[in-house]
Design an enzyme around this catalytic site. Structure first.
Site, short mmCIF file in Angstrom:
data_model
loop_
_atom_site.label_atom_id
_atom_site.label_comp_id
_atom_site.label_asym_id
_atom_site.label_seq_id
_atom_site.Cartn_x
_atom_site.Cartn_y
_atom_site.Cartn_z
N GLU A 88 -7.57 9.17 1.70
CA GLU A 88 -7.10 8.72 0.39
C GLU A 88 -8.25 8.30 -0.52
O GLU A 88 -9.28 7.82 -0.05
CB GLU A 88 -6.18 7.49 0.56
CG GLU A 88 -4.97 7.73 1.42
CD GLU A 88 -4.11 6.49 1.56
OE1 GLU A 88 -2.89 6.65 1.71
OE2 GLU A 88 -4.65 5.36 1.51
N CYS A 130 0.86 -1.19 0.00
CA CYS A 130 0.00 0.00 0.00
C CYS A 130 0.90 1.23 0.00
O CYS A 130 1.79 1.34 0.82
CB CYS A 130 -0.89 0.06 1.24
SG CYS A 130 -1.15 -1.51 2.09
#
Length: 227
Positions: free
Chosen positions: A148, A86
């Site tokens: 995000e 990630c």
């Protein structure tokens, strides 16, 4: 701007705070760039600062999912278990390309090498399946957090791993049944998961995992799932 005592942070991770992330609006339209540091301060997140990110789910030939435990040096969510990789595309020409999310895929290729030691030629962007996007917000502690729009990338391939211990504390491949047991441990507080991985596991992961040979039915590049 909040004061950050960098003396308390890991030196390698502190260096990464100067990377330039891609700022976006709620519809994932690019609106500028700012440092990783500024993007992850809760004070800025509370004012609406939002950046582009990705989550890679890497499976081996036996359909087991690679999980990692983030190192204790990480500034956000240290020690948490999460999906294979990630991170964030950076505000440079190579990773800004939006057609077919090619910039995001290149960023994933870069970070798979940086975190897991996977040679870049082993994970070409063209072999990554871009499924959809997820918009979420979560605090890591009183100072740092995440806000995000997260691109979900799936890939199935046997790879050689050589993880960077500054990035990854541990890693393992799991079956669906083993992941369900891990989720139970997280629910009991025995281990910690990253919030984005928890969200994806709860809402989407198992139906996607059941259909690794038929992922086309889940591709949705128009919708952004608000979580």
């Amino acid at each position: 701007m909040p004061e950050v005592d960098v003396g308390k942070l890991d030196a390698q991770q502190t260096q990464l705070l100067s990377e330039m992330c891609i700022l976006v609006d709620a519809d994932d339209r690019r609106v500028g760039a700012d440092t990783k540091r500024n993007c992850h301060l809760n004070a800025n997140i509370d004012r609406g600062l939002l950046h582009r990110a990705f989550s890679v789910f890497l499976f081996d030939a036996d359909d087991r999912l690679l999980l990692q435990q983030r190192s204790d040096a990480k500034i956000t969510f240290p020690g948490c278990f999460t999906n294979s990789c990630c991170s964030h595309p950076l505000s440079n020409p190579r990773e800004l390309e939006e057609a077919e999310a090619m910039g995001v895929r290149r960023a994933a290729q870069r970070r798979l090498e940086a975190e897991l030691g996977i040679p870049m030629e082993a994970v070409p962007p063209e072999e990554m399946n871009y499924l959809t996007r997820i918009h979420y917000k979560a605090q890591s502690d009183g100072l740092w957090g995440e806000h995000e729009i997260d691109y979900i990338l799936f890939m199935r391939k046997n790879v050689m791993l050589n993880p960077d211990p500054n990035e990854i504390k541990s890693y393992c491949y799991v079956t669906k049944e083993e992941l369900r047991e891990l989720l139970k441990k997280a629910a009991c507080g025995e281990i910690k998961l990253t919030p984005w991985f928890q969200i994806i596991a709860d809402a989407f992961l198992f139906k996607w995992w059941d259909n690794l040979n038929h992922l086309d039915q889940f591709i949705d590049h128009e919708k952004i799932h608000r979580m």
